[in-house]
Design a protein around this motif. Structure first.
Motif, PDB file in Angstrom:
ATOM      1  N   ALA A 293     -46.252  -0.668 100.279  1.00 28.30           N
ATOM      2  CA  ALA A 293     -46.376  -1.546 101.400  1.00 28.30           C
ATOM      3  C   ALA A 293     -45.095  -2.130 101.540  1.00 28.30           C
ATOM      4  O   ALA A 293     -44.811  -2.254 102.802  1.00 28.30           O
ATOM      5  CB  ALA A 293     -47.409  -2.663 100.968  1.00 28.30           C
ATOM      6  N   ALA A 294     -44.244  -2.431 100.622  1.00 26.44           N
ATOM      7  CA  ALA A 294     -42.977  -3.018 100.829  1.00 26.44           C
ATOM      8  C   ALA A 294     -41.877  -1.933 101.466  1.00 26.44           C
ATOM      9  O   ALA A 294     -41.142  -2.634 102.446  1.00 26.44           O
ATOM     10  CB  ALA A 294     -42.248  -3.435  99.292  1.00 26.44           C
ATOM     11  N   LEU A 295     -41.893  -0.618 101.094  1.00 24.57           N
ATOM     12  CA  LEU A 295     -40.903   0.064 101.666  1.00 24.57           C
ATOM     13  C   LEU A 295     -41.400   0.378 103.131  1.00 24.57           C
ATOM     14  O   LEU A 295     -40.335   0.401 103.919  1.00 24.57           O
ATOM     15  CB  LEU A 295     -40.918   1.488 100.897  1.00 24.57           C
ATOM     16  N   ASP A 296     -42.969   0.748 103.088  1.00 26.71           N
ATOM     17  CA  ASP A 296     -43.008   1.254 104.560  1.00 26.71           C
ATOM     18  C   ASP A 296     -43.033  -0.215 105.546  1.00 26.71           C
ATOM     19  O   ASP A 296     -42.498   0.107 106.901  1.00 26.71           O
ATOM     20  CB  ASP A 296     -44.698   1.426 104.657  1.00 26.71           C
ATOM     21  N   ALA A 297     -43.146  -1.281 105.466  1.00 28.11           N
ATOM     22  CA  ALA A 297     -43.161  -2.665 106.242  1.00 28.11           C
ATOM     23  C   ALA A 297     -41.583  -2.614 106.650  1.00 28.11           C
ATOM     24  O   ALA A 297     -41.387  -2.998 107.830  1.00 28.11           O
ATOM     25  CB  ALA A 297     -43.685  -3.663 105.628  1.00 28.11           C
ATOM     26  N   ALA A 298     -40.731  -2.481 105.527  1.00 26.93           N
ATOM     27  CA  ALA A 298     -39.290  -2.739 105.813  1.00 26.93           C
ATOM     28  C   ALA A 298     -38.960  -1.501 106.653  1.00 26.93           C
ATOM     29  O   ALA A 298     -37.952  -1.729 107.347  1.00 26.93           O
ATOM     30  CB  ALA A 298     -38.377  -2.528 104.617  1.00 26.93           C
ATOM     31  N   GLN A 299     -39.345  -0.478 106.670  1.00 27.01           N
ATOM     32  CA  GLN A 299     -39.057   0.883 107.548  1.00 27.01           C
ATOM     33  C   GLN A 299     -39.418   0.612 108.859  1.00 27.01           C
ATOM     34  O   GLN A 299     -38.756   0.872 109.802  1.00 27.01           O
ATOM     35  CB  GLN A 299     -39.560   1.965 106.928  1.00 27.01           C
TER      36      GLN A 299
ATOM     37  N   LEU B 194     -43.045  -7.831 107.924  1.00 29.71           N
ATOM     38  CA  LEU B 194     -44.044  -7.638 108.763  1.00 29.71           C
ATOM     39  C   LEU B 194     -43.866  -8.891 109.822  1.00 29.71           C
ATOM     40  O   LEU B 194     -43.953  -8.572 111.117  1.00 29.71           O
ATOM     41  CB  LEU B 194     -45.381  -7.663 108.302  1.00 29.71           C
ATOM     42  N   HIS B 195     -43.665 -10.046 109.298  1.00 31.29           N
ATOM     43  CA  HIS B 195     -43.409 -11.335 110.048  1.00 31.29           C
ATOM     44  C   HIS B 195     -42.315 -10.993 111.119  1.00 31.29           C
ATOM     45  O   HIS B 195     -42.282 -11.522 112.389  1.00 31.29           O
ATOM     46  CB  HIS B 195     -43.262 -12.348 109.281  1.00 31.29           C
TER      47      HIS B 195
ATOM     48  N   ILE C  57     -47.984  -1.656 114.000  1.00 32.56           N
ATOM     49  CA  ILE C  57     -47.892  -2.883 113.302  1.00 32.56           C
ATOM     50  C   ILE C  57     -49.340  -3.212 112.774  1.00 32.56           C
ATOM     51  O   ILE C  57     -49.465  -3.636 111.789  1.00 32.56           O
ATOM     52  CB  ILE C  57     -47.709  -4.221 114.522  1.00 32.56           C
ATOM     53  N   GLY C  58     -50.325  -2.542 113.353  1.00 35.90           N
ATOM     54  CA  GLY C  58     -51.628  -2.611 112.839  1.00 35.90           C
ATOM     55  C   GLY C  58     -51.887  -1.915 111.532  1.00 35.90           C
ATOM     56  O   GLY C  58     -52.550  -2.283 110.620  1.00 35.90           O
ATOM     57  N   SER C  59     -51.241  -0.812 111.448  1.00 35.63           N
ATOM     58  CA  SER C  59     -51.218   0.098 110.457  1.00 35.63           C
ATOM     59  C   SER C  59     -50.480  -0.694 109.122  1.00 35.63           C
ATOM     60  O   SER C  59     -51.181  -0.798 108.064  1.00 35.63           O
ATOM     61  CB  SER C  59     -50.638   1.433 110.583  1.00 35.63           C
ATOM     62  N   ILE C  60     -49.443  -1.337 109.435  1.00 32.79           N
ATOM     63  CA  ILE C  60     -48.545  -1.866 108.300  1.00 32.79           C
ATOM     64  C   ILE C  60     -49.286  -3.040 107.807  1.00 32.79           C
ATOM     65  O   ILE C  60     -49.450  -3.470 106.678  1.00 32.79           O
ATOM     66  CB  ILE C  60     -47.208  -2.260 108.825  1.00 32.79           C
TER      67      ILE C  60
ATOM     68  N   ARG D 283     -31.917  -6.277 105.291  1.00 36.33           N
ATOM     69  CA  ARG D 283     -32.243  -6.934 104.033  1.00 36.33           C
ATOM     70  C   ARG D 283     -33.597  -6.731 103.487  1.00 36.33           C
ATOM     71  O   ARG D 283     -33.664  -6.479 102.332  1.00 36.33           O
ATOM     72  CB  ARG D 283     -32.021  -8.449 104.032  1.00 36.33           C
ATOM     73  N   HIS D 284     -34.429  -6.586 104.285  1.00 37.01           N
ATOM     74  CA  HIS D 284     -35.944  -6.409 103.804  1.00 37.01           C
ATOM     75  C   HIS D 284     -36.159  -5.120 103.098  1.00 37.01           C
ATOM     76  O   HIS D 284     -36.509  -4.560 101.976  1.00 37.01           O
ATOM     77  CB  HIS D 284     -36.892  -6.296 104.958  1.00 37.01           C
TER      78      HIS D 284
END
Length: 417
Positions: A355-361, A265-266, A297-300, A380-381
């Motif tokens: 959360a991890a998979l969706d943010a990286a996508q 996300l960052h 971005i808000g959703s993630i 890499r994320h």
């Protein structure tokens, strides 16, 4: 000079003072936050090389971050599971490989607190309190089911001998001690804790996963290794008696996934501010004002925050379960607290995975074609998230949650819950 090397020089200069200081969890969490910033600055480069950031582990030793959960009576910080989760999230946000390489260490502390006799616990946790790290050698290939152990501890005239092959020996190459799961001559589960330089232990740096490249999760061969009686921890009782350390190990996995999500996300937000052009039809001059980008971005961000809150909630329930166990509550109360912790952790696990998979996508959804360029190494994320989240199938966590809510059926007594 790399940031971690600089931090290590500072820590080493104060090492004698650090070894004698009285630890507190707040200070260790603050040290971890500082280290996480330095890890993040270098994580893409280490991943690109496909090697572990070994200087980071020296810095962790010097800062004694691994002593966060060691009781103060043994020289540790006496922190809570909530504190431990905070430390792991920060480390994973900086470099998830570093965080995962420490997972066997933190799991070992929890199991030693529960399973070791007092003298053995004092000896081992005293070493951890001084900054030593524990590497793991547990998983094996083959067998009928995941988690089967065939590594054998056999008796001889001088004590014991250990023989077997371990795969995915996370953190083994940086461990000052090595914990090995095995079966004793009677077929009972044991944990063998050995110095890694013991004759017959061969550690291979052969991990080649697509993600989590720096976890040092290679193969460990155990060839007729001599074992002393006091290097064996008896764990078989805990295959049938409900306890909280399965949830404690799972919350570390959850925390790693939260850290990956936060890092993705960052990087997504930074890239949008600096490197993304708006599409013509958006009618805006900056990509940061595109309503679809803002929505994504808000959703993630909301998803990551929600998952983080569930992890904190579950960690607090594990703390309660540990307090009930060590505080001498009745067996029924102890068992129910452990069940509550397991279910809360399963809920956290399914959400941290997503959360991890969706943010990286999402980073690629909003970042445009240039995010795929190798020099950025943004992928890499996703590789880290996808590699780490296969440890424990989320589908079985959903099943456990559903079975408990519908049928009142407690989750299995297993280190995966």
């Amino acid at each position: 000079m790399p940031a971690i090397d600089s931090a290590l020089d500072t820590a080493s200069a104060n090492s004698s003072e650090t070894e004698n200081e009285t630890l507190c969890s707040e200070e260790l969490m603050a040290r971890t936050e500082t280290l996480a910033i330095e890890l993040a600055a270098e994580s893409a480069a280490w991943d690109e090389r496909g090697t572990a950031n070994r200087p980071a582990f020296d810095a962790i030793r010097a800062a004694r971050i691994g002593a966060i959960r060691v009781p103060r009576q043994y020289g540790g910080a006496g922190g809570t599971i909530v504190d431990l989760s905070t430390v792991v999230v920060a480390l994973a946000r900086g470099d998830s490989s570093v965080a995962q390489a420490l997972l066997p260490h933190f799991v070992f502390v929890e199991r030693t607190l529960l399973m070791a006799p007092p003298s053995q616990a004092a000896r081992l946790l005293g070493r951890v309190a001084r900054g030593e790290l524990i590497g793991g050698a547990s998983a094996e290939r083959g067998g009928r089911f995941r988690g089967e152990v065939r590594t054998a501890l056999s008796r001889d005239a001088e004590g014991y001998r250990l023989n077997g092959v371990k795969h995915y020996s996370t953190g083994a190459l940086i461990g000052d001690l090595l914990k090995v799961t095995a079966l004793d001559p009677d077929g009972n589960s044991v944990l063998v804790v050995l110095p890694p330089e013991r004759a017959g232990i061969v550690r291979h740096d052969d991990w080649d996963g697509m993600g989590q490249r720096g976890t040092l999760s290679g193969t460990t061969e155990l060839i007729d290794v001599r074992v002393e009686a006091d290097e064996v921890m008896r764990t078989d009782r805990w295959k049938t008696e409900r306890h909280h350390t399965g949830a404690a190990s799972q919350i570390i996995h959850c925390s790693i996934e939260i850290g990956i999500a936060q890092a993705a996300l960052h990087d997504a937000a930074a890239w949008i501010r600096e490197g993304v052009r708006p599409v013509r039809e958006s009618g805006v001059d900056r990509a940061a004002d595109d309503p679809y980008i803002l929505h994504t971005i808000g959703s993630i961000a909301a998803q990551v925050s929600a998952a983080r809150a569930l992890v904190a909630r579950a960690a607090a329930k594990i703390d309660v379960a540990a307090q009930m166990r060590f505080g001498g509550a009745s067996p029924d109360v102890i068992a129910q607290a452990a069940v509550d912790a397991s279910i809360a952790t399963a809920e956290a696990k399914v959400m941290s995975t997503e959360a991890a998979l969706d943010a990286a996508q999402a980073l690629f959804d909003v970042g445009g074609a240039s995010t795929t360029l190798r020099r950025h190494n943004f992928d890499r994320h996703w590789r880290n998230a996808r590699t780490h989240t296969v440890h424990d199938p989320a589908a079985w966590k959903y099943r456990a949650i559903g079975d408990y809510n519908l049928n009142g059926q407690a989750p299995p007594i297993d280190y995966g819950y």
